[in-house]
Design a protein around this motif. Structure first.
Motif, mmCIF file in Angstrom:
data_model
loop_
_atom_site.group_PDB
_atom_site.id
_atom_site.type_symbol
_atom_site.label_atom_id
_atom_site.label_comp_id
_atom_site.label_asym_id
_atom_site.label_seq_id
_atom_site.Cartn_x
_atom_site.Cartn_y
_atom_site.Cartn_z
ATOM 1 N N ASP A 39 0.814 -1.215 0.000
ATOM 2 C CA ASP A 39 0.000 0.000 0.000
ATOM 3 C C ASP A 39 0.852 1.271 0.000
ATOM 4 O O ASP A 39 0.331 2.366 -0.165
ATOM 5 N N ASN A 52 -1.330 0.235 -4.579
ATOM 6 C CA ASN A 52 -2.351 0.581 -3.588
ATOM 7 C C ASN A 52 -3.735 0.614 -4.228
ATOM 8 O O ASN A 52 -4.724 0.149 -3.647
ATOM 9 N N ARG A 55 -4.989 -2.952 -4.971
ATOM 10 C CA ARG A 55 -5.490 -3.614 -3.754
ATOM 11 C C ARG A 55 -6.818 -3.020 -3.312
ATOM 12 O O ARG A 55 -7.728 -3.746 -2.914
ATOM 13 N N THR A 56 -6.941 -1.719 -3.410
ATOM 14 C CA THR A 56 -8.207 -1.084 -3.029
ATOM 15 C C THR A 56 -9.331 -1.558 -3.949
ATOM 16 O O THR A 56 -10.444 -1.826 -3.488
ATOM 17 N N TYR A 59 -10.423 -5.010 -2.808
ATOM 18 C CA TYR A 59 -11.214 -4.985 -1.566
ATOM 19 C C TYR A 59 -12.615 -4.433 -1.828
ATOM 20 O O TYR A 59 -13.616 -4.999 -1.386
ATOM 21 N N GLU A 60 -12.689 -3.343 -2.549
ATOM 22 C CA GLU A 60 -13.990 -2.698 -2.735
ATOM 23 C C GLU A 60 -14.898 -3.508 -3.656
ATOM 24 O O GLU A 60 -16.099 -3.646 -3.396
#
Lengths: 377, 183
Positions: A39, A52, A55-56, A59-60
């Motif tokens: 991140d 980052n 990865r976001t 997750y979202e």
């Protein structure tokens, strides 16, 4: 003197005690490389998606997907096929990285509720596994054929041992196997199972019989022989033959792939070498073997058996409930001196394959500006 | 009385100065003792790592700001001074997952010496727990699920929504961590 000495002692002790928290320690390092959290910013520059962001996104989008009625309201396992993301941005990157991270996250949190298909990796090894498993079953198939023929009334009720000539198996080109070995094994097992009630001709004799049949066929075509039976010259009761059958609507055959490439040697990259070769690619279809005992007099087939010798290597995608795909789009600006700006939108869709309806859609968007343009790979 | 100074620092031994001699010996031993103690503590192979105090965790809110990397005697220069939480809500959504919504706002300059305030980025992550992490039990403080650090851009006058969800239905508690995460 005493007072002066005590003061010095207090100063020294205080200095030693407080030196421990005087400054932020510098971690010792013997490497030129630092390890960052995925991140963290790397401070290199660039205005495109960073680790980052990837990865976001994972997750979202995972959270968004899990709350869709198609997944949350489904008690059964939801099988999802992944279609590659369409990259409409100016960046040439590994676009599979988005789906890969998303799939990892979904597999981690969904705990078996969602399943994906292996679509790119490990398929050659999977093919080897399936082929070996099929080969393991060949013994069973040969036994099945031998039992079928050996236990048949035709063989059991025969007053005298039946003389059988082996004729070549047809369509071996679809399997690319050594058909001669296969028929030899089958012949030997039938002979064993029939306990002397079937007598096969020797290999050389088979050849002679086949030649005689072909010759007679030529003579028949010329109208010189009117006999319909073959046993008058070949002196056999039955012919044992077979045919490989491919379960396919189109014609299937083994394809020879000719490969030639020039490039750095794997062993010594400093050496340029030329490589070439021919590899055989078998058609990916379910293959059957149809064996038959042909009456030498009439040409009728009193015994016939079909066994599955090789299954088609299925991708499994036919069982997928949904298709997950996406598109990467960007509005990019560039100015002289390395100033760059990118507005990036990565959208995902869940599609029902039969109706082609988009059941769910979500997106991640970001805008970044940098004065140091970098190359993404 | 002036003592004779020897090269190794030992004070003069004099039949007439027994008392002073004894006092000096005591001081030397005391000094050596302290220095040895300080040095010997550095010679240990392993150390015990400090454990967080349960009382400290009990005082922590559901939204915490990580101590900044720069610390000064007069103030911390922390971006925390510019952040305010407009709203915070946590509830189980229709699918049964714990959902957390926090609104962060950049409050801008609010001191006489700083009339504008910066526009800045923060990193936010949420840690979900199955049990109350404020309980003294160590086991309760084991996270059930952690999100990644998400970058939020705080413009002045804008409340930036931060929304996250725990994809594990066992989650009951959460803590949002805000940081200036730097290189």
């Amino acid at each position: 003197m005493k007072k002066y000495f005590n003061s010095i002692m207090i100063l020294i002790t205080s200095a030693l005690i407080f030196s421990g928290c005087a400054a932020t320690p510098t971690p010792p390092s013997t490497s030129y490389t630092r390890t960052l959290e995925p991140d963290q910013e790397d401070n290199i520059g660039g205005s495109f998606l960073e680790s980052n962001d990837i990865r976001t996104i994972a997750y979202e989008i995972t959270n968004s997907l899990l709350t869709t009625p198609e997944i949350s309201g489904n008690d059964d396992i939801v099988r999802i096929a992944i279609a590659p993301i369409k990259n409409s941005s100016r960046y040439i990157i590994d676009k599979n990285i988005f789906m890969k991270r998303l799939r990892i996250e979904l597999n981690k949190v969904a705990k078996g509720q969602v399943r994906f298909y292996s679509q790119n990796v490990g398929q050659s090894t999977r093919k080897e596994i399936l082929q070996e498993q099929d080969e393991e079953e060949w013994d069973l198939l040969i036994d099945e054929i031998a039992n079928y023929i050996g236990d048949s009334n035709l063989v059991k009720d025969s007053i005298r041992p039946l003389k059988v000539a082996v004729i070549p198996v047809k369509n071996t080109n679809i399997v690319g196997l050594n058909a001669e070995s296969f028929t030899s094994l089958t012949r030997s097992r039938i002979s064993e199972k029939s306990k002397g009630r079937i007598i096969f001709l020797a290999r050389e004799e088979n050849g002679r019989v086949i030649e005689q049949i072909l010759d007679e066929s030529d003579l028949r075509n010329l109208g010189l022989v009117e006999s319909r039976s073959n046993n008058s010259i070949s002196s056999v009761d039955y012919f044992f033959g077979g045919e490989f059958i491919a379960k396919s609507l189109s014609t299937q055959s083994v394809i020879d792939n000719i490969k030639a490439e020039v490039g750095p040697s794997e062993e010594d990259p400093g050496v340029i070498e030329a490589k070439g070769g021919i590899s055989k690619e078998e058609p990916n279809v379910t293959k059957y073997l149809n064996v038959m005992l042909i009456d030498a007099q009439t040409g009728e087939i009193p015994l016939e058996k079909t066994v599955k010798v090789e299954r088609k290597m299925q991708s499994g995608l036919g069982n997928a409930s949904y298709l997950l795909t996406g598109e990467l789009s960007a509005l990019s600006k560039a100015a002289a001196g390395g100033d760059r700006s990118d507005y990036v939108i990565l959208s995902f869709q869940l599609v029902e394959p039969r109706t082609n309806e988009v059941l769910w859609e979500d997106a991640y968007e970001t805008k970044k500006v940098t004065n140091r343009s970098v190359l993404y790979k | 009385m002036k003592l004779k100074k020897l090269p190794i620092g030992v004070f003069c031994i004099n039949k007439y100065n027994q008392g002073i001699y004894m006092k000096n010996i005591f001081r030397i031993k005391w000094t050596i003792g302290i220095v040895m103690f300080l040095f010997l503590t550095s010679c240990q192979t392993t150390y015990n790592v400090d454990r967080v105090k349960s009382e400290d965790i009990e005082q922590e809110s559901t939204i915490i700001f990580v101590r900044p990397s720069q610390f000064h005697v007069f103030g911390t220069e922390s971006l925390r001074d510019y952040v305010e939480v407009v709203y915070e809500s946590a509830n189980f959504n229709d699918t049964g997952y714990l959902e957390v919504n926090v609104g962060f706002r950049n409050r801008g300059g609010h001191r006489w010496y700083n009339t504008t305030g910066p526009q800045y980025q923060l990193m936010v992550k949420t840690v979900f727990y199955e049990h109350d992490y404020k309980s003294p039990s160590n086991q309760a403080r084991v996270p059930l699920y952690e999100t990644n650090w998400k970058t939020i851009n705080l413009l002045r006058g804008t409340t930036v929504p931060y929304k996250t969800m725990c994809p594990n239905k066992s989650a009951q508690y959460y803590q949002v961590v805000v940081s200036e995460l730097q290189l």
